[in-house]
Design an enzyme around this catalytic site. Structure first.
Site, PDB file in Angstrom:
ATOM      1  N   ARG A 128       0.847  -1.199   0.000  1.00 45.83           N
ATOM      2  CA  ARG A 128       0.000   0.000   0.000  1.00 45.83           C
ATOM      3  C   ARG A 128       0.881   1.247   0.000  1.00 45.83           C
ATOM      4  O   ARG A 128       0.562   2.241  -0.639  1.00 45.83           O
ATOM      5  CB  ARG A 128      -0.909  -0.023   1.236  1.00 45.83           C
ATOM      6  N   ARG A 134       1.323   7.541   2.190  1.00 48.51           N
ATOM      7  CA  ARG A 134       1.295   7.668   3.653  1.00 48.51           C
ATOM      8  C   ARG A 134       2.692   7.470   4.221  1.00 48.51           C
ATOM      9  O   ARG A 134       3.327   6.433   4.007  1.00 48.51           O
ATOM     10  CB  ARG A 134       0.333   6.636   4.248  1.00 48.51           C
TER      11      ARG A 134
HETATM   12  P1  AMP Z   1      -5.214   4.619  10.639  1.00 45.01           P
HETATM   13  O1  AMP Z   1      -5.461   5.412   9.403  1.00 45.01           O
HETATM   14  O2  AMP Z   1      -6.471   4.200  11.340  1.00 45.01           O
HETATM   15  O3  AMP Z   1      -4.275   3.463  10.411  1.00 45.01           O
HETATM   16  O4  AMP Z   1      -4.463   5.601  11.680  1.00 45.01           O
HETATM   17  C1  AMP Z   1      -3.200   6.153  11.368  1.00 45.01           C
HETATM   18  C2  AMP Z   1      -2.556   6.692  12.635  1.00 45.01           C
HETATM   19  O5  AMP Z   1      -3.383   7.737  13.193  1.00 45.01           O
HETATM   20  C3  AMP Z   1      -2.358   5.689  13.764  1.00 45.01           C
HETATM   21  O6  AMP Z   1      -1.166   4.930  13.605  1.00 45.01           O
HETATM   22  C4  AMP Z   1      -2.305   6.613  14.980  1.00 45.01           C
HETATM   23  O7  AMP Z   1      -1.046   7.264  15.081  1.00 45.01           O
HETATM   24  C5  AMP Z   1      -3.344   7.680  14.619  1.00 45.01           C
HETATM   25  N1  AMP Z   1      -4.692   7.319  15.109  1.00 45.01           N
HETATM   26  C6  AMP Z   1      -5.802   7.040  14.340  1.00 45.01           C
HETATM   27  N2  AMP Z   1      -6.851   6.728  15.115  1.00 45.01           N
HETATM   28  C7  AMP Z   1      -6.417   6.794  16.401  1.00 45.01           C
HETATM   29  C8  AMP Z   1      -7.016   6.547  17.670  1.00 45.01           C
HETATM   30  N3  AMP Z   1      -8.297   6.152  17.767  1.00 45.01           N
HETATM   31  N4  AMP Z   1      -6.257   6.732  18.778  1.00 45.01           N
HETATM   32  C9  AMP Z   1      -4.975   7.124  18.705  1.00 45.01           C
HETATM   33  N5  AMP Z   1      -4.331   7.343  17.556  1.00 45.01           N
HETATM   34  C10 AMP Z   1      -5.036   7.186  16.394  1.00 45.01           C
END
Ligand code: AMP
Length: 168
Positions: A128, A134
């Site tokens: 990805r 990202r």
């Molecule tokens: P994701 O897109 O869901 O993989 O999130 C990417 C990054 O955003 C994660 O690795 C965290 O650093 C941060 N993040 C997203 N959602 C949360 C959450 N609910 N609590 C804490 N950090 C979050």
């Protein structure tokens, strides 16, 4: 109104499953990762704070994340249902979500768990990373994110099991 938590490790397909539910049932989708990436893109103070955690594969502190989630939820307006993708990621977040929904006269309808082995997650995320743009889709950060998932997030499976809401 339905409130569905899509649960699983990074790369397990939460975004893809959410898109299918949006298409099939007309639910709205809250991805906390997308919300944070939007803040980073817009160069906000919150975005700057979030970036310092995201780039290391760590979680944004619960108190901050809970406020962001409540504001995002309240901004959705009326709808058939909401899909929570990437939230909760810790037990305090799950407790806060329960409280927040109760204060609005509703609750989590169910938690849907996606199970994928680590080797496959790493392979998917590395792939990805070639197109996602990202910064956290690189091998070192991916490994940190998986460790965080196993230590801080996976205990939520039992938490939702105890609530009688876990569907694997
Ligand atoms: P994701 O897109 O869901 O993989 O999130 C990417 C990054 O955003 C994660 O690795 C965290 O650093 C941060 N993040 C997203 N959602 C949360 C959450 N609910 N609590 C804490 N950090 C979050």
């Amino acid at each position: 109104m339905k409130n569905i938590v899509i649960f699983g490790a990074p790369g397990s397909g939460k975004g893809t499953q959410s898109d299918l539910l949006v298409e099939k049932y007309g639910f709205k989708h809250i991805s906390t990762g997308d919300v944070l990436r939007g803040e980073i893109k817009n160069g906000t103070q919150l975005g700057q704070t979030a970036k310092s955690y995201i780039d290391k594969g760590q979680l944004i502190p619960d108190s901050l994340m809970i406020d962001i989630l409540a504001a995002t939820y309240d901004a959705l307006g009326k709808c058939e249902g909401v899909i929570f993708d990437g939230f909760p990621r810790t037990i305090p977040q799950a407790e806060a979500l329960k409280e927040m929904l109760a204060a609005r006269g509703t609750e989590v309808s169910g938690m849907l768990e996606l199970q994928v082995p680590d080797e496959m997650l790493i392979e998917r995320l590395v792939n990805r990373g070639k197109t996602s743009g990202r910064a956290d889709d690189n091998e070192e950060t991916i490994k940190a994110r998986l460790e965080v998932y196993h230590n801080q997030t996976s205990p939520l499976a039992d938490w939702y099991e105890n609530e009688g809401k876990r569907h694997a």
